[in-house]
Design an enzyme around this catalytic site. Structure first.
Site, PDB file in Angstrom:
ATOM      1  N   LYS A  77       0.851  -1.199   0.000  1.00  0.00           N
ATOM      2  CA  LYS A  77       0.000   0.000   0.000  1.00  0.00           C
ATOM      3  C   LYS A  77       0.881   1.241   0.000  1.00  0.00           C
ATOM      4  O   LYS A  77       1.894   1.296   0.710  1.00  0.00           O
ATOM      5  CB  LYS A  77      -0.897  -0.033   1.247  1.00  0.00           C
ATOM      6  CG  LYS A  77      -1.930   1.084   1.329  1.00  0.00           C
ATOM      7  CD  LYS A  77      -2.778   0.946   2.591  1.00  0.00           C
ATOM      8  CE  LYS A  77      -3.875   1.984   2.686  1.00  0.00           C
ATOM      9  NZ  LYS A  77      -4.659   1.840   3.934  1.00  0.00           N
ATOM     10  N   SER A 152      -9.683   1.706   3.098  1.00  0.00           N
ATOM     11  CA  SER A 152      -8.815   2.453   2.206  1.00  0.00           C
ATOM     12  C   SER A 152      -7.777   1.604   1.473  1.00  0.00           C
ATOM     13  O   SER A 152      -7.226   2.051   0.478  1.00  0.00           O
ATOM     14  CB  SER A 152      -8.095   3.540   2.980  1.00  0.00           C
ATOM     15  OG  SER A 152      -7.190   2.969   3.926  1.00  0.00           O
ATOM     16  N   SER A 176      -9.682  -0.495   7.433  1.00  0.00           N
ATOM     17  CA  SER A 176      -9.131  -0.321   6.089  1.00  0.00           C
ATOM     18  C   SER A 176      -8.420  -1.534   5.498  1.00  0.00           C
ATOM     19  O   SER A 176      -8.097  -1.537   4.307  1.00  0.00           O
ATOM     20  CB  SER A 176      -8.180   0.881   6.052  1.00  0.00           C
ATOM     21  OG  SER A 176      -8.915   2.071   5.981  1.00  0.00           O
TER      22      SER A 176
END
Lengths: 491, 105
Positions: A77, A152, A176
C-alpha cells in the site's frame, strides 16, 4: 494463470523447482495484462523487483536460506515508505516524493524473501472506505468492475483478488484492511496495536493505525504476520515482548472454540439480507463442526462509530499538519509562509482529507474539546470494558465484516455519513487495539463476496488465526477473478 | 445546523486551509451532519470513566543515549521543494518590522 498461495510459491522457490525471477516475471505480466481494468497499482518497480528476485535465486543456488517467503511477489500500500520509490499516500501533496528510508514491515517482508513488485492505490492518506478518494483515480473491484473494492486499502485488496499477487500489505485504522478484504473476497488481518512496527507508515491516526497482511488464505496471512510482527526500537509504540510464531497453531478446526456473536454488529437495517444470511450459514457450519456459538453484547458498540469519527480526525488533523509545503512534497508559493501553507494544502489535499482535518480541528478547538474529543476518549474506555465482559463468555467474537457487499462506484461519494457506515463492524476493534481478521464466507446472488469477521483479545493472534483457519476449512476460499486473462488461458 | 459558515471559516484558518466559497458552503452542511451524529455520544453517562488516549499501557520508552548513524543530508534536501547552500529554503516568516533573523536592519 495462478491462484497459488504464497506458501506454495515459497516452497517451490526454496526447493529450486522454480526461480524467483520466473515467479516475479509472471506476476508483472499478470499486472500488465489485467491492471488496465482494475487499477490496483499506482506503480510497479520491474527493475528493482527482478534484481531482488535474482538475489533470491543466487541464494538458493548457493545453498543459502532465502527465507520463508522466498520469491513471493507482494504489493505494498502506498502509505508505506519505500526508499527511493515514489510514495504518495494517494495524495497530490506527496506526488513525486521519494522517501529516504523503508518501512520496517516492508524491510522484514523482504528479509523473509518476499519481492515487492509495486505500490497500490488507496484512499488519500487512508481516509475512506472505497478507494475513490485517491487523487489518482479509483480502483475497481476485480469481481465486478463497476463496483468499489472497498478501502482504504482497496488497491492492495484488488491486487490479491485479481490474482496479480498472493500477498499485499495494507493498513487498518478503522477497518481499512478488513473491509476491502471482505468486499474483494480475500483474507485481511489487523494485528494487535503495537505488534507490527509503524516505522515508515505515514501516520493517519497514531493511536489506531496498524499494518497487516492481505492474502488469499489464512495460512498465508499467518506466515506474513509472523514475518512482519515483533518489537522495533524505531517505533516507541511497538510492544516489547517477543511476538510468537503463530503458524504452528493452525489446526483447521473449530472444535471446542466458543464464538461470541456480537448482537449489536450482526442485526439491523444497515445490513444486506444476503450478508446476514451468509453470516448465519457460517455460524451453523461452525456449530455443525463442534464449535460453540453464543450471543454476546457490546452495549457501547453503537457509539463506537461516533467516537471514532471524532478521535481519528482529531489525530489526523494534528498528523497532517506536517504537510506544510516546506520540507518535502508540493509547495504553492504565497506572499507569506502562512499563505504558502494555506495554498499548498488547498491545492494538495482532496475533499475527504480536508473534511477530516476540519472535523478534527473543530473537535480539538477551544470550547469544544471536552464535549467532543475528551468525551469520545471516555467512550473508548467503555468500548474496551464491553470487550472485556464479552471475552469472559467466548474465546473469540464474530460479526459480518461489512454490513453490505461492494457498492457501486460513485454511490456513496456525496454522502460522507453513508460512507462512514461501511466501517460499522470494524471500528470497535481499532478503538480497543485488539486483533481481528476477515475471511470470505460466501457470495450474494450476483457473485459479490461477503466477509466473516473474527475478533480476539489483545495479543491473542494465535487464537485468532486458529479460529479463522477453522472457519476457512468449513467455507473454503474464493478464487481470484483474474481479469486480463483470455478465455482458455486459465489453468 | 450546528456548524455555521463563520465556524467553517474560523476552523479553516486554524487548520491552514484556504477553502473556496463552494467548499465553505458544502462543509457547513456536511460537518453539521457529522457533528450532529457524533454528538449522540453526549447522551452517554461517562461520569467517573477515565479517557483512553492510547490502547497500550506503555509509557516513557527509554533507551541508552548512544550516537547512531543518521540519514544523508543530500538525500533529504533532494526531496525539498527549494533549497540553497545546503539548507531548505522557505518563505520569510518574520516581517521587516519584527526584526530578528531575516528581518531587515
Amino acid at each position: 494463470m495462478t491462484s497459488e498461495t504464497a506458501l506454495e510459491i515459497a516452497r517451490s522457490v526454496r526447493s529450486g523447482d522454480r526461480s524467483a525471477v520466473d515467479v516475479v516475471t509472471e506476476a508483472l505480466a499478470r499486472i500488465e495484462a489485467g491492471d488496465r481494468d482494475v487499477a490496483a497499482f499506482l506503480r510497479t518497480t520491474p527493475a528493482r523487483s527482478l534484481e531482488a528476485a535474482r538475489r533470491i535465486d543466487s541464494l538458493v543456488s548457493g545453498g543459502g536460506d532465502p527465507g520463508p517467503l522466498a520469491g513471493v511477489p507482494v504489493a505494498v500500500k502506498d502509505v508505506l515508505c519505500t526508499e527511493g520509490v515514489e510514495t504518495t499516500c494517494g495524495s497530490k501533496i506527496l506526488a513525486g516524493w521519494e522517501p529516504p528510508y523503508t518501512a520496517t514491515a516492508v524491510t522484514r517482508l523482504e528479509a523473509a524473501g518476499a519481492v515487492v513488485v509495486g505500490k497500490t492505490n488507496m484512499d488519500e492518506f487512508a481516509m475512506g472506505s472505497s478507494t475513490e478518494n485517491s487523487a489518482f483515480g479509483p480502483t475497481r473491484n476485480p469481481h465486478d468492475l463497476e463496483r468499489v473494492p472497498g478501502g482504504s486499502s482497496g488497491g492492495s485488496a484488488a491486487a490479491v483478488a485479481a490474482g496479480f499477487v498472493p500477498v499485499a500489505l495494507g493498513s487498518d485504522t478503522g477497518g481499512s484492511i478488513r473491509q476491502p478484504a471482505s468486499l474483494c473476497g480475500i483474507v485481511g488481518m489487523k494485528p494487535t496495536y503495537g505488534r507490527v512496527s509503524r516505522y515508515g507508515l505515514v501516520a493517519f491516526a497514531s493511536s489506531l493505525d496498524q499494518i497487516g497482511p492481505m492474502t488469499l488464505d489464512v495460512a498465508d496471512a499467518a506466515a506474513v504476520y509472523t514475518a512482519i510482527a515483533g518489537h522495533d526500537p524505531l517505533d516507541a509504540t511497538s510492544i516489547p515482548d517477543v511476538s510468537p510464531d503463530v503458524k504452528g497453531d493452525l489446526h483447521d478446526d473449530v472444535e471446542g472454540l466458543t464464538f461470541g456473536v456480537i448482537r449489536e454488529l450482526s442485526e439491523g437495517d444497515a445490513f444486506d439480507p444476503a450478508v446476514l444470511e451468509a453470516f448465519r450459514r457460517t455460524l451453523a457450519a461452525i456449530e455443525g463442526a463442534g464449535g460453540r456459538v453464543v450471543e454476546v453484547s457490546l452495549p457501547s458498540a453503537e457509539h463506537a462509530l461516533s467516537a471514532y469519527y471524532l478521535i481519528a480526525p482529531a489525530e489526523a488533523s494534528s498528523n497532517l499538519a506536517r504537510f506544510d509545503g516546506m520540507r518535502y512534497g508540493l509547495r504553492i508559493e504565497g506572499d507569506s509562509a502562512e499563505e504558502t501553507n494555506r495554498r499548498t494544502r488547498e491545492a494538495g489535499f482532496g475533499d475527504e482529507v480536508k473534511r477530516r482535518i476540519m472535523l478534527g480541528t473543530y473537535a480539538l478547538s477551544a470550547g469544544y474539546y471536552d464535549a467532543y474529543y475528551a468525551k469520545a476518549q471516555r467512550v473508548r474506555t467503555l468500548v474496551i470494558r464491553d470487550f472485556v465482559d464479552a471475552y469472559s463468555e467466548a474465546d473469540v467474537l464474530c460479526s459480518p465484516t461489512s454490513p453490505t457487499v461492494a457498492f457501486g462506484l460513485g454511490e456513496r461519494l456525496d454522502n460522507p455519513l453513508a460512507m462512514y457506515q461501511s466501517d460499522l463492524c470494524t471500528i470497535p476493534t481499532n478503538l480497543a487495539g485488539h486483533p481481528a481478521i476477515s475471511v470470505w464466507c460466501g457470495d450474494d446472488a450476483s457473485g459479490l463476496p461477503i466477509g466473516f469477521q473474527v475478533l480476539a483479545p489483545e495479543l491473542e493472534e494465535a487464537r485468532l488465526f486458529r479460529a479463522a483457519a477453522g472457519v476457512e476449512a468449513l467455507v473454503g476460499f474464493k478464487e481470484p477473478a483474474c481479469p486480463g486473462v483470455l478465455p482458455g488461458e486459465g489453468a | 445546523m450546528s456548524i455555521t459558515r463563520e465556524d467553517v471559516v474560523h476552523v479553516a484558518r486554524l487548520a491552514r486551509l484556504e477553502l473556496s466559497e463552494d467548499e465553505i458552503e458544502q462543509f457547513a452542511v456536511q460537518l453539521s451532519d457529522i457533528i450532529d451524529h457524533a454528538a449522540r455520544i453526549q447522551a452517554l453517562d461517562t461520569e467517573g470513566v477515565e479517557p483512553t488516549a492510547h490502547p497500550l499501557p506503555l509509557s516513557n520508552i527509554l533507551r541508552d543515549d548512544e550516537p547512531g548513524s543518521t540519514l544523508d543530508r543530500e538525500v533529504f534536501l533532494s526531496q525539498a521543494p527549494a533549497c540553497e547552500d545546503g539548507y531548505v529554503k522557505v518563505p520569510r516568516i518574520l516581517d521587516d518590522s519584527a526584526g530578528g533573523p531575516g528581518g531587515g536592519t
